[in-house]
Enzyme design. Structure first.
Site, PDB file in Angstrom:
ATOM      1  N   ASP A   1       0.832  -1.205   0.000  1.00 14.28           N
ATOM      2  CA  ASP A   1       0.000   0.000   0.000  1.00 14.28           C
ATOM      3  C   ASP A   1       0.870   1.259   0.000  1.00 14.28           C
ATOM      4  OD1 ASP A   1      -2.287   1.466   0.015  1.00 14.28           O
ATOM      5  OD2 ASP A   1      -2.767   1.138   2.118  1.00 14.28           O
TER       6      ASP A   1
ATOM      7  N   TRP B   1       2.820   8.003  -2.556  1.00 14.41           N
ATOM      8  CA  TRP B   1       4.225   8.157  -2.912  1.00 14.41           C
ATOM      9  C   TRP B   1       4.349   9.008  -4.182  1.00 14.41           C
ATOM     10  CZ3 TRP B   1       7.459   6.828  -7.008  1.00 14.41           C
ATOM     11  CH2 TRP B   1       8.826   6.745  -6.733  1.00 14.41           C
TER      12      TRP B   1
ATOM     13  N   ASN C   1     -10.752  -2.956  -5.995  1.00 12.75           N
ATOM     14  CA  ASN C   1      -9.991  -1.945  -6.735  1.00 12.75           C
ATOM     15  C   ASN C   1     -10.645  -1.528  -8.060  1.00 12.75           C
ATOM     16  OD1 ASN C   1      -6.693  -3.105  -5.620  1.00 12.75           O
ATOM     17  ND2 ASN C   1      -7.963  -1.459  -4.833  1.00 12.75           N
TER      18      ASN C   1
HETATM   19  C1  FPP Z   1      -2.104   0.123  -3.275  1.00 13.36           C
HETATM   20  O1  FPP Z   1      -1.585   1.427  -3.209  1.00 13.36           O
HETATM   21  C2  FPP Z   1      -1.546  -0.571  -4.416  1.00 13.36           C
HETATM   22  C3  FPP Z   1      -2.264  -1.174  -5.409  1.00 13.36           C
HETATM   23  C4  FPP Z   1      -3.728  -1.208  -5.460  1.00 13.36           C
HETATM   24  C5  FPP Z   1      -1.595  -1.812  -6.543  1.00 13.36           C
HETATM   25  C6  FPP Z   1      -0.411  -2.662  -6.182  1.00 13.36           C
HETATM   26  C7  FPP Z   1       0.389  -2.851  -7.401  1.00 13.36           C
HETATM   27  C8  FPP Z   1       1.725  -2.831  -7.458  1.00 13.36           C
HETATM   28  C9  FPP Z   1       2.637  -2.683  -6.319  1.00 13.36           C
HETATM   29  C10 FPP Z   1       2.427  -2.914  -8.734  1.00 13.36           C
HETATM   30  C11 FPP Z   1       2.331  -4.144  -9.498  1.00 13.36           C
HETATM   31  C12 FPP Z   1       2.615  -5.422  -8.845  1.00 13.36           C
HETATM   32  C13 FPP Z   1       2.986  -6.501  -9.530  1.00 13.36           C
HETATM   33  C14 FPP Z   1       3.096  -7.821  -8.877  1.00 13.36           C
HETATM   34  C15 FPP Z   1       3.275  -6.412 -10.949  1.00 13.36           C
HETATM   35  P1  FPP Z   1      -2.588   2.637  -3.343  1.00 13.36           P
HETATM   36  O2  FPP Z   1      -2.769   2.954  -4.766  1.00 13.36           O
HETATM   37  O3  FPP Z   1      -3.864   2.313  -2.622  1.00 13.36           O
HETATM   38  O4  FPP Z   1      -1.829   3.782  -2.597  1.00 13.36           O
HETATM   39  P2  FPP Z   1      -2.493   4.950  -1.742  1.00 13.36           P
HETATM   40  O5  FPP Z   1      -3.144   4.291  -0.561  1.00 13.36           O
HETATM   41  O6  FPP Z   1      -1.325   5.784  -1.357  1.00 13.36           O
HETATM   42  O7  FPP Z   1      -3.463   5.662  -2.618  1.00 13.36           O
END
Ligand code: FPP
Length: 243
Positions: free
Chosen positions: A21, A26, A69
């Site tokens: 997360d 970031w 998501n």
């Molecule tokens: C949550 O951060 C992250 C995700 C929903 C996506 C996770 C994906 C990756 C790390 C990249 C791809 C992975 C692979 C295995 C190819 P967020 O977007 O909710 O962050 P925030 O809470 O700061 O908004």
């Protein structure tokens, strides 16, 4: 040579599961679009996988996209799907040549055919590998997984392959997406949020948890090592009392 207490090796986690997360925050902190953070996050997955063998971590499960998501903007969802496709295409050879076995968990029905085709190929290409078992949760939700498992189990009962009296704690997990994996020993969530967001609900009943402030794109192998050491110092009783 005898191990003195302070040099004794610690028993680290065999299976680590990670809720990655903080990619959006970031990117935002750098004035960049959220997808910039997801791309940086994908690079971190590689660093963490590479660190696993030396830490004794045999199974690594990462939460890449949840059943919830889909509620994000169409631009972000399309960008993530494109990132997953590109990640698989780019990383297949490296994963295959470095002993990584890849599996996907989650419901594939809502994913596009191009992506599921790539997922199938990656699973097939790496199925002989055994150094590290990397599981990527994609369109995964713990409740959805239990519901899909229950549906399959009910079908087996209806078809006479399973007696209702034989349904117990050993039977149900055989129907889960994770049926070939051990339960996670340690679940890590980055970015300061202390919730599990529908991740591995059944499997994490006795997992240890670490909620850390680091945003996922800043997570390093050194931090993983620190968490493994701290895990080794924990007293896991599984409901019993200490010896
Ligand atoms: C949550 O951060 C992250 C995700 C929903 C996506 C996770 C994906 C990756 C790390 C990249 C791809 C992975 C692979 C295995 C190819 P967020 O977007 O909710 O962050 P925030 O809470 O700061 O908004």
């Amino acid at each position: 040579m005898l191990n003195t207490p302070h040099t004794a090796p610690v028993a680290g986690p065999c299976h680590i599961a990670i809720i990655m997360d903080g990619n959006g925050r970031w990117a935002q902190a750098r004035g960049r679009p959220r997808l910039f953070g997801h791309h940086a996050g994908a690079r971190r997955v590689r660093e963490v996988v590479e660190a696993c063998p030396s830490l004794g971590v045999k199974y690594l499960t990462v939460f890449a996209f949840s059943t919830e998501n889909w509620k994000r903007t169409q631009v972000e969802v399309a960008g993530l799907m494109s990132l997953f496709r590109r990640y698989i295409i780019k990383e297949t050879r490296t994963l295959k040549d470095n002993g990584i076995r890849v599996r996907f968990i989650g419901d594939r029905v809502r994913l596009d055919a191009k992506l599921t085709g790539l997922m199938d190929t990656l699973e097939k290409e790496t199925r002989e590998n055994d150094l590290v078992h990397l599981t990527i949760a994609l369109n995964y939700g713990g409740r959805d997984e239990v519901a899909r498992a229950t549906k399959r189990l009910a079908r087996d009962v209806a078809d006479g392959h399973l007696h209702p009296d034989d349904v117990d704690e050993e039977t149900l997990p055989k129907y889960l997406d994770t049926h070939v994996l051990p339960d996670p020993d340690l679940v890590i969530r980055t970015s300061g949020e202390a919730r599990i967001s529908n991740f591995l609900l059944w499997q994490s009943a006795y997992s240890e948890y670490e909620f850390i402030d680091t945003l996922w794109p800043d997570f390093t192998a050194a931090e993983l090592e620190r968490l493994c050491r701290s895990f080794g110092a924990r007293d896991r009783r599984f409901g019993a009392v200490s010896a």
